[in-house]
Design an enzyme around this catalytic site. Sequence first.
Site, PDB file in Angstrom:
ATOM      1  CE  LYS A  67       6.518   4.129  -0.608  1.00 45.47           C
ATOM      2  NZ  LYS A  67       6.179   3.370  -1.712  1.00 45.47           N
TER       3      LYS A  67
HETATM    4  C1  LIG Z   1       7.179   3.056  -2.273  1.00 44.95           C
HETATM    5  C2  LIG Z   1       6.875   1.664  -3.040  1.00 44.95           C
HETATM    6  C3  LIG Z   1       7.828   0.636  -3.487  1.00 44.95           C
HETATM    7  C4  LIG Z   1       9.481   1.017  -3.238  1.00 44.95           C
HETATM    8  O1  LIG Z   1       9.680   1.008  -1.804  1.00 44.95           O
HETATM    9  P1  LIG Z   1      11.180   1.625  -1.111  1.00 44.95           P
HETATM   10  O2  LIG Z   1      10.922   1.349   0.236  1.00 44.95           O
HETATM   11  O3  LIG Z   1      11.013   3.140  -1.824  1.00 44.95           O
HETATM   12  O4  LIG Z   1      12.087   0.919  -1.738  1.00 44.95           O
HETATM   13  C5  LIG Z   1       7.626  -0.248  -3.897  1.00 44.95           C
HETATM   14  N1  LIG Z   1       6.405  -0.440  -4.361  1.00 44.95           N
HETATM   15  C6  LIG Z   1       5.303   0.142  -3.989  1.00 44.95           C
HETATM   16  C7  LIG Z   1       3.875  -0.214  -4.293  1.00 44.95           C
HETATM   17  C8  LIG Z   1       5.536   1.312  -3.281  1.00 44.95           C
HETATM   18  O5  LIG Z   1       4.500   2.034  -2.903  1.00 44.95           O
END
Ligand SMILES: *Cc1c(COP(=O)(O)O)cnc(C)c1O
Length: 447
Positions: free
Chosen positions: A123
Amino acid sequence: MRASGWNLAHCFRSFTMQYYSTLKKAEPVNFKQATITGQAPDKGLYFPEKVPMFDSKLLSDWKNIGKNELAFRIMKPYVNGEIPEEMLQDIVAETIDFDFPLVPITDRIWSLELFHGPTLAFKDVGARFMSRCLGYFNKGNQKKVTVLVATSGDTGGAVANGFENVEGIEVIILYPEGKVSPVQELQLTTCGNNITALKVNGNFDDCQAMVKQAFMDKDLNEHYQLTSANSINVARWLPQQLYYCFALQQWGFDEAPVISVPSGNFGNICAGMLAWKSGLKVDHFIAACNANDVVPRFLLGDDYEPRKAVATLSNAMDVGDPSNFVRIMELFVQDKNALQQMISSQSVCDETTLATIKQVFQRNGYLLDPHGAVGYKALEDYLQMHPGKKGILLETAHPVKFPDVVKQATGQEVPIPENVKPLFEKTPKSIGMDASFEALQKWLLNR
Ligand SMILES: *Cc1c(COP(=O)(O)O)cnc(C)c1O
């Protein structure tokens, strides 16, 4: 002349990237407005009016272009000149200022490691891009922008880190008490300054519901210029397509890979599918889910039926009502059959997640985090049924963010990376709150 005036406007419009609301009850907006508002006023999600195609030169010269240049060229049509080119070049370069290595695990499975950014999860890219765009758009503005964001674990840290000390912007993070890991909690409670963490006595869906209601509340909108930093915001969502491009830059085969994406809110995988729509060569997508299986059930033929989220070991994917799935449907013009050709989905339970972490560690010497393990298992099963194919799993977080799970699975302590150690010397600070919109509203209006 009236007729030619209309033609000219029409012509110009077709070159201008606009974003429409998926509910189609709000006016289309430009990139700047979509970034500042987050969610459309009709509660829909903004979606690009036209998906730009990667030009053929870019695709044929893919491997010789540096990652900064590639990223700039991919983001440019979406930003549509609303940020000057040199500035956008800088923003993009800062956003992706770390490695995205493609690491072999077996002779058919590779891991695209997306955890080399400052908060050790994928993210970071979206949060850094969005914070810099918003900082640019809000420069010189008298009114402070308040970013209100719900997190199941990783978003909060990435957003806190991305926005720390960005002028004219404050960030308020809601996170579910007791449902994030120690490293995650430290990442979102130790920034201070313009970042405030609210510890909510509930789960992620409660936090998300509180935030959604806040965006619609008249009083709050009079007092605050609110925006979201969840993946519903286009500036957070769109740059995630870069991962898929970086993966293909490093891919050593002519045949396109199957790509497995650990999915919760479905922002990441939807961005990958957008890149595919733009011309990126991907054989098939797998949405790997934990016990929260709304999408796997839908793709197997059930109705689309959101449920209350259940807590799992892969907590960043504990989402019962994934926001971005509407964008995937939009990309496929609501055609479920076409969608099923391109994407499969599998739900992996906690027990299998643990067994997968253990097995991959013992057999291949690779340590997966619980989210990556869900992605690995779904990919392994798919490849077993499709013998000629090879695949990539997106390893979305560093295993150190989930040390208890990894230890439970393998008996191993995860060594703490150098860049995380300073976190443990900081003092966490958060404000406790009941899981109700009224509690949030009262606090916001009285601070
Ligand atoms: C947020 C997150 C996800 C999920 O991603 P999305 O875009 O919400 O589907 C998967 N793995 C990790 C480690 C995350 O932080």
